[in-house]
Design a protein around this motif. Structure first.
Motif, mmCIF file in Angstrom:
data_model
loop_
_atom_site.group_PDB
_atom_site.id
_atom_site.type_symbol
_atom_site.label_atom_id
_atom_site.label_comp_id
_atom_site.label_asym_id
_atom_site.label_seq_id
_atom_site.Cartn_x
_atom_site.Cartn_y
_atom_site.Cartn_z
ATOM 1 N N SER A 286 7.341 -37.101 -6.467
ATOM 2 C CA SER A 286 8.332 -36.582 -7.419
ATOM 3 C C SER A 286 7.834 -36.644 -8.855
ATOM 4 O O SER A 286 8.529 -36.194 -9.773
ATOM 5 C CB SER A 286 9.640 -37.379 -7.294
ATOM 6 N N GLY A 287 6.636 -37.205 -9.077
ATOM 7 C CA GLY A 287 6.068 -37.272 -10.424
ATOM 8 C C GLY A 287 6.322 -38.578 -11.146
ATOM 9 O O GLY A 287 5.924 -38.740 -12.306
ATOM 10 N N LYS A 288 6.948 -39.548 -10.496
ATOM 11 C CA LYS A 288 7.215 -40.843 -11.120
ATOM 12 C C LYS A 288 5.937 -41.678 -11.149
ATOM 13 O O LYS A 288 5.284 -41.874 -10.127
ATOM 14 C CB LYS A 288 8.301 -41.588 -10.339
ATOM 15 N N THR A 289 5.577 -42.166 -12.329
ATOM 16 C CA THR A 289 4.376 -43.003 -12.457
ATOM 17 C C THR A 289 4.669 -44.408 -11.947
ATOM 18 O O THR A 289 5.642 -45.043 -12.366
ATOM 19 C CB THR A 289 3.907 -43.067 -13.920
ATOM 20 N N PHE A 290 3.825 -44.890 -11.050
ATOM 21 C CA PHE A 290 4.049 -46.179 -10.385
ATOM 22 C C PHE A 290 3.105 -47.261 -10.891
ATOM 23 O O PHE A 290 3.514 -48.390 -11.148
ATOM 24 C CB PHE A 290 3.879 -45.999 -8.874
ATOM 25 N N ILE A 291 1.812 -46.918 -11.041
ATOM 26 C CA ILE A 291 0.808 -47.883 -11.491
ATOM 27 C C ILE A 291 -0.156 -47.187 -12.440
ATOM 28 O O ILE A 291 -0.559 -46.045 -12.200
ATOM 29 C CB ILE A 291 -0.014 -48.467 -10.313
ATOM 30 N N SER A 355 -4.146 -38.129 -12.441
ATOM 31 C CA SER A 355 -3.028 -38.394 -11.524
ATOM 32 C C SER A 355 -3.514 -38.496 -10.076
ATOM 33 O O SER A 355 -4.270 -37.647 -9.598
ATOM 34 C CB SER A 355 -1.978 -37.283 -11.632
ATOM 35 N N LEU A 356 -3.056 -39.545 -9.406
ATOM 36 C CA LEU A 356 -3.284 -39.725 -7.973
ATOM 37 C C LEU A 356 -1.924 -39.814 -7.303
ATOM 38 O O LEU A 356 -1.177 -40.769 -7.527
ATOM 39 C CB LEU A 356 -4.092 -40.997 -7.695
ATOM 40 N N VAL A 357 -1.576 -38.811 -6.501
ATOM 41 C CA VAL A 357 -0.248 -38.741 -5.887
ATOM 42 C C VAL A 357 -0.300 -39.341 -4.486
ATOM 43 O O VAL A 357 -1.127 -38.958 -3.659
ATOM 44 C CB VAL A 357 0.251 -37.289 -5.825
ATOM 45 N N LEU A 358 0.609 -40.292 -4.235
ATOM 46 C CA LEU A 358 0.723 -40.943 -2.929
ATOM 47 C C LEU A 358 2.199 -41.088 -2.573
ATOM 48 O O LEU A 358 3.052 -41.144 -3.469
ATOM 49 C CB LEU A 358 0.068 -42.328 -2.955
ATOM 50 N N PRO A 359 2.534 -41.164 -1.285
ATOM 51 C CA PRO A 359 3.935 -41.384 -0.901
ATOM 52 C C PRO A 359 4.486 -42.662 -1.535
ATOM 53 O O PRO A 359 3.730 -43.596 -1.834
ATOM 54 C CB PRO A 359 3.861 -41.503 0.623
ATOM 55 N N VAL A 360 5.799 -42.717 -1.719
ATOM 56 C CA VAL A 360 6.423 -43.860 -2.378
ATOM 57 C C VAL A 360 6.083 -45.164 -1.666
ATOM 58 O O VAL A 360 5.730 -46.170 -2.297
ATOM 59 C CB VAL A 360 7.951 -43.670 -2.444
ATOM 60 N N THR A 361 6.176 -45.161 -0.334
ATOM 61 C CA THR A 361 5.894 -46.394 0.407
ATOM 62 C C THR A 361 4.446 -46.833 0.242
ATOM 63 O O THR A 361 4.148 -48.030 0.205
ATOM 64 C CB THR A 361 6.204 -46.204 1.905
#
Length: 394
Positions: A286-291, A355-361
């Motif tokens: 969804s584009g939310k930055t996690f780390i 950007s590195l996109v991965l599933p939320v889990t």
């Protein structure tokens, strides 16, 4: 000569070793509870190994071929703010030239005109069998459309068009494969609509978007997404890809956390070379930055000694082999102070970080792996300014 950092924790992991091939000095940190006085610490080495002995503990660390400890090179140094809890020593090793080790980056090793099998990483079920790809092509950077005006002198010819694979194609993204369905998919994969992102659903500026997920029929592990009726997007952290030639059993000895750690580390190492980028932003679909990740070096070699190896002086001491690793700085975006928030804002404003996109889990799993690495380090090595320090094994 090369650099060796070898901190020994007072709690948790007994010994942590880092080898830097490009430098010429090293560091040993030993907790005073474990080591007693500095003269009681004895470091010796021969045949590409280092032996550390204290009054209550001892351990042998096996170094890679061509790497050896320079005898009697360790000297006490000032531990700075950590001098009350840790003893610090400097040492040297010598490194002879050796052949480069093979890459563990599956995106880099896939080849056209070769046959592969895809397995579920969680349960090892074979998902796609004997897939022969006539073309294996890299996809452009995820932000390629932002600079398309620099390529064209007329309206964007790629507007509202997606790059999809043809039959017998495999398209490679930074963290995923794009490929077409085959006859096995109906028996090994299933589809389900993902729940609506609660944050996006409350934002009127963002359209409500539901992704069709693809998961393993055997264990229900989410593997990727369905882009079109014929096109699958499989994340590299969720599948194991093996050549159909030779032993066709996927690597089952790796734990989930180690597989994830090694897969992400290999991608970071490869992207740092191919794109000359050392800042990475791990994001959800969804584009939310996690780390936020800042790669410091790719030439470390590390080894960790479990606590049981040093807690009982009468226990048999195993020899532990070192492994290649990345050293990085990170910020977890879910728990930021003022300094971290300022850094995150600066990264966003200046478009810093690939950007590195991965599933939320998977983002959550990766953060746990990185945090676990951080807490195994001596206290003096866990932070660097506003960032935390971690290592990812290759």
């Amino acid at each position: 000569m090369a650099d060796l950092e070898m901190p020994v924790k007072t709690r948790g992991v007994g010994v942590f070793l880092e080898l830097r091939k490009r430098l010429q000095s090293g560091l040993i940190i030993i907790g005073k509870v474990v080591a007693g006085n500095p003269p009681a610490v004895v470091v010796t080495g021969r045949d590409s190994s280092i032996h550390i002995r204290t009054p209550t503990n001892e351990v042998t660390l096996i170094l890679p071929p061509g790497v050896s400890y320079v005898e009697e090179s360790n000297i006490p140094t000032n531990g700075g703010e950590s001098c009350e809890q840790e003893h610090h020593f400097r040492l040297q090793i010598s490194v002879s030239h050796s052949k480069n080790e093979g890459s563990s980056d599956i995106v880099r090793t896939l080849r056209a005109q070769e046959t592969y099998c895809f397995y579920c990483q969680s349960c090892k079920t074979r998902l796609l069998e004997d897939r022969l790809f006539k073309r294996v092509l890299p996809l452009p950077n995820g932000k390629w459309n932002a600079i398309v005006d620099d390529w064209c002198c007329h309206p964007d010819p790629f507007a509202n068009k997606r790059m999809l694979p043809r039959t017998e194609d495999c398209l490679l993204g930074d963290t995923f494969f794009l490929l077409t369905r085959d006859g096995n998919c109906e028996m090994t994969l299933r589809q389900e609509v993902s729940p609506t992102d609660s944050q996006n659903s409350q934002d009127p500026k963002k359209p409500c978007h539901r992704t069709v997920l693809v998961s393993c029929m055997s264990c229900s592990s989410v593997l990727g997404e369905v882009l079109t009726q014929e096109t699958l997007k499989l994340y590299i952290t969720q599948v194991v890809v093996e050549s159909s030639v030779g032993d066709r059993n996927p690597e089952s000895s790796f734990s989930r956390s180690f597989f994830l750690e090694r897969t992400v580390a290999a991608r970071l190492a490869e992207l740092s070379i191919s794109m000359s980028s050392f800042h990475f932003s791990v994001q959800t679909p969804s584009g939310k930055t996690f780390i936020l990740l800042w790669l410091l070096n790719t030439d470390s070699i590390i080894a960790s000694v479990p606590e049981w190896s040093t807690s009982n002086p009468t226990h048999h001491r195993p020899s532990l082999r070192a492994t290649r690793a990345l050293k990085l700085l990170f910020i977890a975006c879910s728990n930021m102070g003022l300094q971290q928030q300022a850094i995150a804002t600066s990264w966003e404003v200046n478009a810093t970080g690939h950007s590195l996109v991965l599933p939320v889990t998977v983002c959550e799993e990766l953060l746990r792996v990185i945090e676990d690495s951080n807490i195994t380090l001596p206290t003096s090595m866990r932070h660097m300014r506003a960032y935390k320090v971690a290592y990812l094994r290759l």
